[in-house]
Design an enzyme around this catalytic site. Structure first.
Site, PDB file in Angstrom:
ATOM      1  CG  ASP A 119      96.865  -5.993  65.517  1.00  0.00           C
ATOM      2  OD1 ASP A 119      97.519  -5.866  66.718  1.00  0.00           O
ATOM      3  OD2 ASP A 119      97.580  -6.404  65.050  1.00  0.00           O
ATOM      4  NE  ARG A 125      95.056 -13.462  64.445  1.00  0.00           N
ATOM      5  CZ  ARG A 125      95.916 -13.243  65.421  1.00  0.00           C
ATOM      6  NH1 ARG A 125      96.891 -12.773  64.367  1.00  0.00           N
ATOM      7  NH2 ARG A 125      96.013 -12.701  66.596  1.00  0.00           N
ATOM      8  CD  GLN A 172     103.486 -12.178  69.178  1.00  0.00           C
ATOM      9  OE1 GLN A 172     103.629 -12.527  69.708  1.00  0.00           O
ATOM     10  NE2 GLN A 172     101.697 -12.410  68.576  1.00  0.00           N
ATOM     11  CG  ASN A 217     100.093  -3.377  69.358  1.00  0.00           C
ATOM     12  OD1 ASN A 217      99.797  -3.843  67.996  1.00  0.00           O
ATOM     13  ND2 ASN A 217     101.246  -3.063  70.100  1.00  0.00           N
ATOM     14  CE  LYS A 218      99.675  -9.984  69.965  1.00  0.00           C
ATOM     15  NZ  LYS A 218      98.866 -11.587  69.742  1.00  0.00           N
ATOM     16  NE  ARG A 255     103.471 -12.217  64.242  1.00  0.00           N
ATOM     17  CZ  ARG A 255     104.076 -11.224  64.068  1.00  0.00           C
ATOM     18  NH1 ARG A 255     104.640 -10.666  63.199  1.00  0.00           N
ATOM     19  NH2 ARG A 255     103.463  -9.888  64.581  1.00  0.00           N
ATOM     20  N   GLY A 256     100.704 -10.082  62.206  1.00  0.00           N
ATOM     21  CA  GLY A 256     100.665  -8.963  61.573  1.00  0.00           C
ATOM     22  C   GLY A 256      99.734  -8.254  61.208  1.00  0.00           C
ATOM     23  CB  ALA A 257      96.939  -5.061  61.465  1.00  0.00           C
TER      24      ALA A 257
HETATM   25  O1  MRU Z   1      99.077 -11.406  66.818  1.00  0.00           O
HETATM   26  P1  MRU Z   1      99.644 -10.290  66.215  1.00  0.00           P
HETATM   27  O2  MRU Z   1     101.111 -11.364  66.377  1.00  0.00           O
HETATM   28  O3  MRU Z   1      99.286 -10.470  64.917  1.00  0.00           O
HETATM   29  O4  MRU Z   1      99.480  -9.208  66.714  1.00  0.00           O
HETATM   30  C1  MRU Z   1     100.306  -8.441  66.215  1.00  0.00           C
HETATM   31  C2  MRU Z   1     101.271  -7.141  66.531  1.00  0.00           C
HETATM   32  O5  MRU Z   1      99.249  -7.305  67.716  1.00  0.00           O
HETATM   33  C3  MRU Z   1     101.942  -6.372  66.697  1.00  0.00           C
HETATM   34  O6  MRU Z   1     102.333  -5.942  67.823  1.00  0.00           O
HETATM   35  C4  MRU Z   1     101.663  -5.256  65.459  1.00  0.00           C
HETATM   36  O7  MRU Z   1     101.760  -3.944  65.515  1.00  0.00           O
HETATM   37  C5  MRU Z   1     100.349  -4.620  65.029  1.00  0.00           C
HETATM   38  S1  MRU Z   1     100.879  -5.364  62.931  1.00  0.00           S
HETATM   39  C6  MRU Z   1     102.255  -4.272  62.628  1.00  0.00           C
END
Ligand code: MRU
Length: 365
Positions: free
Chosen positions: A244, A90, A203, A254-255, A53-55
């Site tokens: 993201d 996703r 996370q 973002n999250k 996970r993580g963009a």
């Molecule tokens: O749902 P995830 O764990 O894939 O989301 C990731 C995020 O939102 C992170 O905070 C992140 O900033 C993006 S990737 C560097």
């Protein structure tokens, strides 16, 4: 970065020259295990189930998903079909589409016999580039941490609040928001990180705290609701998060929960930074709040929690009454006006169309 003294990236090809290894992030921090991907379906499953996970890492995994598909069938149909299948895994992180577009553009006009080798070469380049980009983001943002440290009149560390995980586990190596923290720490700047637990998938508690602990960076996990209180009491010098998807105008997806932290930061005069590679910018989107698709995930992520028992087992338990409904929005959008600056591999800019266009004139339209 290192796990038990050994350097790892989050994704790599095995000695057989074709299968792909990832760290199963759904098991962290309780178990460190890797998983071998041998098909595009396995790559899709890894992204969907959040083993990766993580963009940026989602993009890198999708790139290798294309490689794995072409090994079986190098045709245009296989390339297009795998592109579409992986794109659906996703919806919010735009690096997924960026990496798939990059792979397809690179492979489309090649003879079938050359495609597999060219695909692996390109996926490796995407990974190597991501490492270098994150390193540069780290250098650019570490300058800001150093400036804050230099202005301190007491011996307190630079207190940094972060949300979710934007460390090396979210990228191929280094991370985006955490890269400057590692660099500042390594340069001897005292830093302390407030780690938002980041419900529902935790996370922050499971990944960010794990990473920071492994690197020896001072930190404390806080419940998601604590940040505003800390900011009111002068205990946060800066916030830094990843993203993201960032729009051409500087709105930041973002999250879920990031927006509330940005509001609290704004109200308390705390700078709110977003660290990102160019691969996270969606130049086609103007207004992030209405145009960025927000992933909705299963309700069980909200009504259940997973954790370690005293005997070392890992169990999932219900935290709600049987049958309680739940809504699970995975991301939110922080409008550009709440972002102090965007920190990219090309430098730091205000969160605006003009600022991003100045840094990336060849990409902005
Ligand atoms: O749902 P995830 O764990 O894939 O989301 C990731 C995020 O939102 C992170 O905070 C992140 O900033 C993006 S990737 C560097």
């Amino acid at each position: 970065m290192k796990i038990h003294g050994k350097h790892y990236r989050t994704i790599w090809t095995n000695d057989d020259g074709w299968s792909v290894e990832i760290i199963d992030q759904t098991l962290l921090p309780h178990k460190f295990e890797t998983v071998t991907l041998r098909s595009a379906d396995a790559a899709a499953h890894a992204i969907r189930s959040m083993q990766v996970r993580g963009a940026p890492l989602i993009g890198a995994t999708a790139a290798y998903g294309i490689c794995l598909a072409l090994r079986n069938d190098p045709s245009d149909e296989a390339l297009d079909g795998t592109y579409e299948m992986l794109l659906q895994t996703r919806p919010t992180a735009i690096n997924l589409k960026w990496a798939l577009d990059d792979m397809r553009d690179h492979l489309r006009n090649r003879p079938h016999a050359e495609r597999v080798a060219a695909a692996y070469e390109r996926a490796a380049k995407i990974c190597d580039d991501d490492v270098e980009i994150c390193r540069r983001i780290g250098e650019n943002a570490a300058t800001i941490i150093k400036e804050i440290a230099a202005k301190k009149t007491d011996t307190s560390p630079v207190n940094i609040l972060t949300h979710c995980n934007a460390g090396w586990l979210a990228t191929v190596d280094w991370g985006t928001a955490l890269a400057p923290i590692y660099m500042a720490h390594d340069a001897g700047i005292p830093v302390h990180v407030w780690v938002d637990e980041t419900r529902p998938r935790n996370q922050g508690a499971s990944l960010t705290a794990y990473e920071l602990g492994a690197h020896g960076v001072s930190h404390a996990i806080i419940a998601d609701n604590v940040g505003g209180h800390l900011m009111q009491h002068g205990q946060v010098d800066m916030c830094i998060v990843g993203t993201d998807r960032t729009t051409a105008h500087g709105d930041v997806a973002n999250k879920i929960g990031t927006y509330l932290k940005a509001l609290a930061a704004h109200d308390n005069g705390v700078p709110f930074y977003v660290a990102l590679p160019h691969t996270t910018i969606d130049w086609t989107v103007g207004d992030g709040v209405t145009e960025i698709p927000i992933e909705e995930r299963g309700p069980e992520e909200v009504t259940q929690m997973t954790g370690r028992t005293p005997d070392g087992g890992v169990v999932t338990v219900d935290i709600a009454a049987p049958g309680s409904p739940a809504a699970n929005y995975a991301f939110d959008v922080t409008p550009a006006r709440l972002v102090t600056a965007l920190i990219t591999e090309r430098g730091v800019t205000d969160a605006s169309k003009e600022g991003l266009a100045r840094l990336y004139p060849e990409l902005a339209s």
